[in-house]
Motif scaffolding. Structure first.
Motif, PDB file in Angstrom:
ATOM      1  N   ILE A   1     115.111 -10.035  77.064  1.00  0.00           N
ATOM      2  CA  ILE A   1     114.261 -10.134  78.398  1.00  0.00           C
ATOM      3  C   ILE A   1     114.115  -9.367  79.173  1.00  0.00           C
ATOM      4  O   ILE A   1     113.350  -8.225  78.939  1.00  0.00           O
ATOM      5  N   THR A   2     115.135 -10.006  79.824  1.00  0.00           N
ATOM      6  CA  THR A   2     114.999  -9.152  81.482  1.00  0.00           C
ATOM      7  C   THR A   2     115.059  -7.992  81.225  1.00  0.00           C
ATOM      8  O   THR A   2     115.043  -6.685  81.377  1.00  0.00           O
ATOM      9  N   GLY A   3     116.346  -7.193  80.125  1.00  0.00           N
ATOM     10  CA  GLY A   3     116.594  -5.771  79.978  1.00  0.00           C
ATOM     11  C   GLY A   3     115.617  -5.002  79.803  1.00  0.00           C
ATOM     12  O   GLY A   3     115.663  -4.245  80.106  1.00  0.00           O
ATOM     13  N   LEU A   4     114.510  -5.450  78.763  1.00  0.00           N
ATOM     14  CA  LEU A   4     113.089  -5.011  78.147  1.00  0.00           C
ATOM     15  C   LEU A   4     112.867  -4.799  79.757  1.00  0.00           C
ATOM     16  O   LEU A   4     112.093  -3.735  79.743  1.00  0.00           O
TER      17      LEU A   4
ATOM     18  N   ALA B   1     114.097  -2.171  81.660  1.00  0.00           N
ATOM     19  CA  ALA B   1     113.828  -0.612  80.944  1.00  0.00           C
ATOM     20  C   ALA B   1     112.569   0.163  81.281  1.00  0.00           C
ATOM     21  O   ALA B   1     112.201   1.005  81.880  1.00  0.00           O
ATOM     22  N   PHE B   2     111.492  -0.683  81.434  1.00  0.00           N
ATOM     23  CA  PHE B   2     109.947  -0.118  81.669  1.00  0.00           C
ATOM     24  C   PHE B   2     110.079  -0.027  83.253  1.00  0.00           C
ATOM     25  O   PHE B   2     108.993   0.814  83.063  1.00  0.00           O
ATOM     26  N   MET B   3     110.119  -0.948  83.968  1.00  0.00           N
ATOM     27  CA  MET B   3     110.186  -0.902  85.491  1.00  0.00           C
ATOM     28  C   MET B   3     110.476   0.503  85.707  1.00  0.00           C
ATOM     29  O   MET B   3     110.518   0.951  86.513  1.00  0.00           O
ATOM     30  N   ALA B   4     111.946   0.497  85.357  1.00  0.00           N
ATOM     31  CA  ALA B   4     112.772   1.680  85.320  1.00  0.00           C
ATOM     32  C   ALA B   4     111.754   2.942  84.876  1.00  0.00           C
ATOM     33  O   ALA B   4     111.708   4.170  85.624  1.00  0.00           O
ATOM     34  N   GLY B   5     111.324   3.379  83.860  1.00  0.00           N
ATOM     35  CA  GLY B   5     111.132   4.385  83.247  1.00  0.00           C
ATOM     36  C   GLY B   5     109.936   3.975  84.055  1.00  0.00           C
ATOM     37  O   GLY B   5     109.298   5.889  84.280  1.00  0.00           O
ATOM     38  N   MET B   6     108.677   3.149  84.496  1.00  0.00           N
ATOM     39  CA  MET B   6     107.463   3.745  85.027  1.00  0.00           C
ATOM     40  C   MET B   6     107.889   4.256  86.352  1.00  0.00           C
ATOM     41  O   MET B   6     107.026   4.953  87.152  1.00  0.00           O
ATOM     42  N   ALA B   7     108.529   3.055  87.393  1.00  0.00           N
ATOM     43  CA  ALA B   7     108.916   3.237  88.572  1.00  0.00           C
ATOM     44  C   ALA B   7     109.272   5.623  89.496  1.00  0.00           C
ATOM     45  O   ALA B   7     109.318   6.087  89.722  1.00  0.00           O
ATOM     46  N   ALA B   8     110.493   5.746  87.701  1.00  0.00           N
ATOM     47  CA  ALA B   8     110.913   7.276  87.411  1.00  0.00           C
ATOM     48  C   ALA B   8     109.532   7.438  87.720  1.00  0.00           C
ATOM     49  O   ALA B   8     109.774   8.989  88.980  1.00  0.00           O
ATOM     50  N   ASN B   9     108.380   7.252  86.985  1.00  0.00           N
ATOM     51  CA  ASN B   9     107.295   8.652  86.910  1.00  0.00           C
ATOM     52  C   ASN B   9     106.863   8.425  88.028  1.00  0.00           C
ATOM     53  O   ASN B   9     105.508   9.236  88.351  1.00  0.00           O
ATOM     54  N   ILE B  10     106.447   7.391  88.226  1.00  0.00           N
ATOM     55  CA  ILE B  10     105.569   6.325  89.951  1.00  0.00           C
ATOM     56  C   ILE B  10     105.799   7.873  91.317  1.00  0.00           C
ATOM     57  O   ILE B  10     105.259   8.839  91.792  1.00  0.00           O
ATOM     58  N   SER B  11     107.272   7.664  91.413  1.00  0.00           N
ATOM     59  CA  SER B  11     107.818   7.680  92.588  1.00  0.00           C
ATOM     60  C   SER B  11     107.679   9.434  92.363  1.00  0.00           C
ATOM     61  O   SER B  11     107.353  10.101  93.426  1.00  0.00           O
ATOM     62  N   ALA B  12     107.947  10.275  91.267  1.00  0.00           N
ATOM     63  CA  ALA B  12     108.081  11.705  90.976  1.00  0.00           C
ATOM     64  C   ALA B  12     106.754  12.418  91.106  1.00  0.00           C
ATOM     65  O   ALA B  12     105.929  13.241  91.314  1.00  0.00           O
ATOM     66  N   PHE B  13     105.501  11.057  91.005  1.00  0.00           N
ATOM     67  CA  PHE B  13     104.689  12.065  91.435  1.00  0.00           C
ATOM     68  C   PHE B  13     103.550  11.772  92.937  1.00  0.00           C
ATOM     69  O   PHE B  13     102.891  12.627  92.792  1.00  0.00           O
TER      70      PHE B  13
ATOM     71  N   ILE C   1     114.162   2.775  75.078  1.00  0.00           N
ATOM     72  CA  ILE C   1     114.504   1.385  74.075  1.00  0.00           C
ATOM     73  C   ILE C   1     113.114   1.430  73.344  1.00  0.00           C
ATOM     74  O   ILE C   1     113.615   1.363  71.975  1.00  0.00           O
ATOM     75  N   MET C   2     112.061   1.465  73.120  1.00  0.00           N
ATOM     76  CA  MET C   2     111.224   0.580  72.078  1.00  0.00           C
ATOM     77  C   MET C   2     110.831   2.346  70.936  1.00  0.00           C
ATOM     78  O   MET C   2     111.267   2.139  70.238  1.00  0.00           O
ATOM     79  N   GLY C   3     111.139   3.381  71.539  1.00  0.00           N
ATOM     80  CA  GLY C   3     110.467   4.760  70.874  1.00  0.00           C
ATOM     81  C   GLY C   3     112.378   5.212  69.819  1.00  0.00           C
ATOM     82  O   GLY C   3     111.482   5.134  69.162  1.00  0.00           O
ATOM     83  N   MET C   4     113.259   4.489  70.568  1.00  0.00           N
ATOM     84  CA  MET C   4     114.415   5.184  69.364  1.00  0.00           C
ATOM     85  C   MET C   4     114.629   3.701  68.941  1.00  0.00           C
ATOM     86  O   MET C   4     114.931   4.499  67.495  1.00  0.00           O
ATOM     87  N   SER C   5     114.469   2.797  69.093  1.00  0.00           N
ATOM     88  CA  SER C   5     114.823   2.167  68.016  1.00  0.00           C
ATOM     89  C   SER C   5     113.547   1.945  66.964  1.00  0.00           C
ATOM     90  O   SER C   5     113.741   1.689  66.071  1.00  0.00           O
ATOM     91  N   ALA C   6     112.245   2.368  67.191  1.00  0.00           N
ATOM     92  CA  ALA C   6     111.696   2.730  65.944  1.00  0.00           C
ATOM     93  C   ALA C   6     111.195   4.017  65.215  1.00  0.00           C
ATOM     94  O   ALA C   6     111.983   3.441  64.269  1.00  0.00           O
ATOM     95  N   ASN C   7     112.181   4.318  66.234  1.00  0.00           N
ATOM     96  CA  ASN C   7     112.614   6.369  65.159  1.00  0.00           C
ATOM     97  C   ASN C   7     113.703   5.524  64.458  1.00  0.00           C
ATOM     98  O   ASN C   7     114.081   6.206  63.327  1.00  0.00           O
ATOM     99  N   GLY C   8     114.763   4.418  64.729  1.00  0.00           N
ATOM    100  CA  GLY C   8     115.631   4.053  64.137  1.00  0.00           C
ATOM    101  C   GLY C   8     115.361   3.647  62.858  1.00  0.00           C
ATOM    102  O   GLY C   8     116.102   3.377  61.808  1.00  0.00           O
TER     103      GLY C   8
END
Length: 583
Positions: free
Chosen positions: A368-371, A374-386, A73-80
């Protein structure tokens, strides 16, 4: 308020009651899913792997949603905003081929061996040396990447409410912590499915309204060309922004040939295959599916929406670079006060300013809800794998063996809390990079590139030894760190600039160095050390595993769209077409 002595909180986004109501309803659903999922958690397999019971369409959407965090989301929009169309390489070169390879070739080994994590597979193939190195490095990487997602999540809360960033970080962390601790991986996966639709629904209006405001694709090209001509000393040439190849500005290479090699080898092979095929954050979703066929089709299903994500991330960033005054000035090399962090506008703020300028209230609440999703999905994935790797691969294996299943379930929940707390502190590291992708790619070069080299060599070369496994991992990681340190900016201000490498090209070279060093040393060490007996390599090495062990018995009777190879073939054709059209 004026005259009351109460300070007015400055916000970038002027939300109203309707927007807050939409956000509140979403969080009710998120926490409700966590509560319902918690009722199905009876043992550690339920908590860490959802009981291996989920259908392919659920795990497929969760697979791609877990990656729709800060990077997408933020990284790729920044790249764009910064580079333009060359950023699509992160999807069409740097993701889809590796996702298809994971589904067709590698998932049968992961799922068929019934391992609970990628490091556990390394344990069976290479023994405790490589296993410990992989488990520890993976755990550290997830804490750092979770911090990135948390930082950007906190930045959104800061932009929305005007809270100090540290307060926003605490609130954001508490939300993610609540549903992961309750329901484990199943809560994360079902929330990720919900989040996928919320994210796409939130970002698509930015592309549609933005293109309408700018005069369509033709108007966008005209604006990019105009600004590139007017500010040729600061802004990349229009041809570089409007064509994906050769991508010199993205890689930082002056030579077009070297740029193409860097993208294809550094990004498309080493970084991409290293991330998608060995990263337990993604593989864990496929492991939660109900059969080998479902596990194989999980990343392949995810590849189809993945290839169209650039149109709702990179394209809005390109629009922001010509439509949003603050981002236009940043691209011209100016310093602009403000931004989501409050420390100045960066490319990472492109989407937030687009939301501010383009979306009416109501639709703003959805965005705003979408953003936030997105960040909750990413963080939740990192935490659940950790928490899975820490509990199974470190705690159970090396610290507290032979305890009850309930004990390791409690360890997993405690690890979830601990990881969230640590992520609050690692979030501060992300604030040092104006383009978050520079930081992400540097981390991937350190942790994923050498792991992929060890993994792929060990899977297809039965002569590779356990000693070579851990030596290759350590030496590959160290070589990537050295290259990053010697480059201009891969380590931020800590890089000393001995090598003329900058931008994301520096991370491509670091990853390539890690891969080559790992492979060379692994081969040399294997030739002088004792390999594992061939009888112990079944299910671990391709040549020693019967093909019947890698597929479901009734898979040949499935329709083509349920069979991994035909479905992957369709995906490969589509991504080739996209690469040709936007070349």
């Amino acid at each position: 308020m004026p005259g009351t002595g109460i300070p007015v909180l400055e916000t970038l986004i002027q939300a109203n009651a309707v927007d807050y109501l939409i956000i509140a309803v979403y969080f009710v659903f998120v926490l409700g899913i966590g509560f319902l999922a918690s009722r199905g958690v009876s043992d550690s397999v339920d908590f860490f792997l959802s009981g291996r019971s989920l259908p392919a369409w659920v795990t497929g959407l969760a697979f791609i949603s877990a990656n729709l965090g800060a990077v997408e989301i933020m990284g790729m929009s920044a790249n764009g905003a910064q580079y333009g169309l060359p950023a699509v390489h992160y999807f069409w070169i740097g993701a889809i081929p590796a996702m298809l390879f994971l589904g067709v070739v590698m998932m049968p080994f992961y799922y068929g061996s019934k391992v609970r994590s990628v490091p556990e597979f390394m344990l069976r193939r290479f023994g405790p040396g490589a296993h410990l190195v992989n488990a520890v490095s993976f755990a550290i990487a997830q804490l750092l990447i979770a911090g990135i997602n948390l930082y950007l999540l906190g930045a959104i809360v800061h932009a929305l409410l005007g809270w100090p960033l540290w307060v926003a970080l605490l609130v954001a962390a508490a939300i993610v912590l609540s549903y992961i601790t309750l329901g484990g991986l199943k809560a994360a996966i079902y929330n990720e499915v919900l989040q996928f639709f919320v994210i796409v629904g939130a970002l698509a209006p930015l592309t549609i309204i933005g293109l309408h405001r700018i005069g369509g694709w033709g108007g966008l090209k005209d604006k990019i060309t105009q600004l590139a001509v007017q500010h040729s000393d600061k802004v990349p040439a229009a041809s570089d922004q409007l064509h994906s190849w050769p991508g010199n500005d993205l890689t930082g290479f002056g030579s077009s040939a070297l740029s193409v090699i860097g993208i294809v080898f550094g990004l498309g092979f080493v970084l991409s295959f290293g991330y998608w095929t060995t990263n337990f954050v993604e593989v864990q979703r496929a492991m939660a599916s109900d059969s080998i066929t479902s596990a194989r089709t999980t990343p392949i299903i995810g590849a189809f929406p993945k290839m169209f994500i650039p149109f709702v991330t990179i394209l809005p960033g390109m629009i922001a670079a010509v439509l949003v005054p603050e981002i236009v000035k940043v691209k011209q090399g100016m310093s602009v006060a403000g931004g989501a962090s409050g420390d100045g506008v960066t490319y990472n703020d492109a989407l937030i300013y687009m939301m501010r300028d383009l979306l009416p209230n109501g639709l703003l609440g959805v965005a705003i809800t979408g953003l936030l999703a997105a960040f909750m999905a990413g963080m939740a994935a990192n935490i659940s794998a950790f928490n899975t790797v820490l509990s199974y691969d470190i705690w159970e294996r090396y610290l507290k063996k032979d305890r009850s299943d309930d004990y390791y379930l409690r360890v997993g929940r405690v690890a979830t809390v601990a990881a969230t707390i640590v992520a609050i502190f690692t979030a501060s590291l992300a604030s040092n990079f104006s383009n978050i992708m520079n930081y992400l790619q540097t981390l991937f070069g350190f942790f994923n590139a050498p792991l992929f080299a060890t993994f792929i060599l060990g899977m297809f070369w039965k002569r590779m030894t356990a000693t070579a496994g851990w030596i290759g991992l350590v030496s590959g990681t160290l070589s990537a760190v050295v290259v990053a340190f010697l480059s201009k900016d891969a380590f931020g201000s800590a890089s000393i600039g001995v090598l003329n490498l900058s931008g994301q090209g520096a991370s491509f070279v670091a990853a390539g160095a890690a891969f080559v060093v790992d492979v060379v040393l692994s081969v040399l060490v294997s030739l002088v050390t004792r390999p594992k007996p061939v009888a112990e390599l079944k299910g671990l090495v391709y040549s020693e595993t019967p093909k019947s062990d890698l597929v479901d018995k009734d898979a040949t009777g499935f329709p083509w769209w349920r069979r991994p190879v035909p479905l992957a073939g369709v995906g490969l054709v589509l991504v080739i077409v996209l690469n040709i059209v936007f070349a």
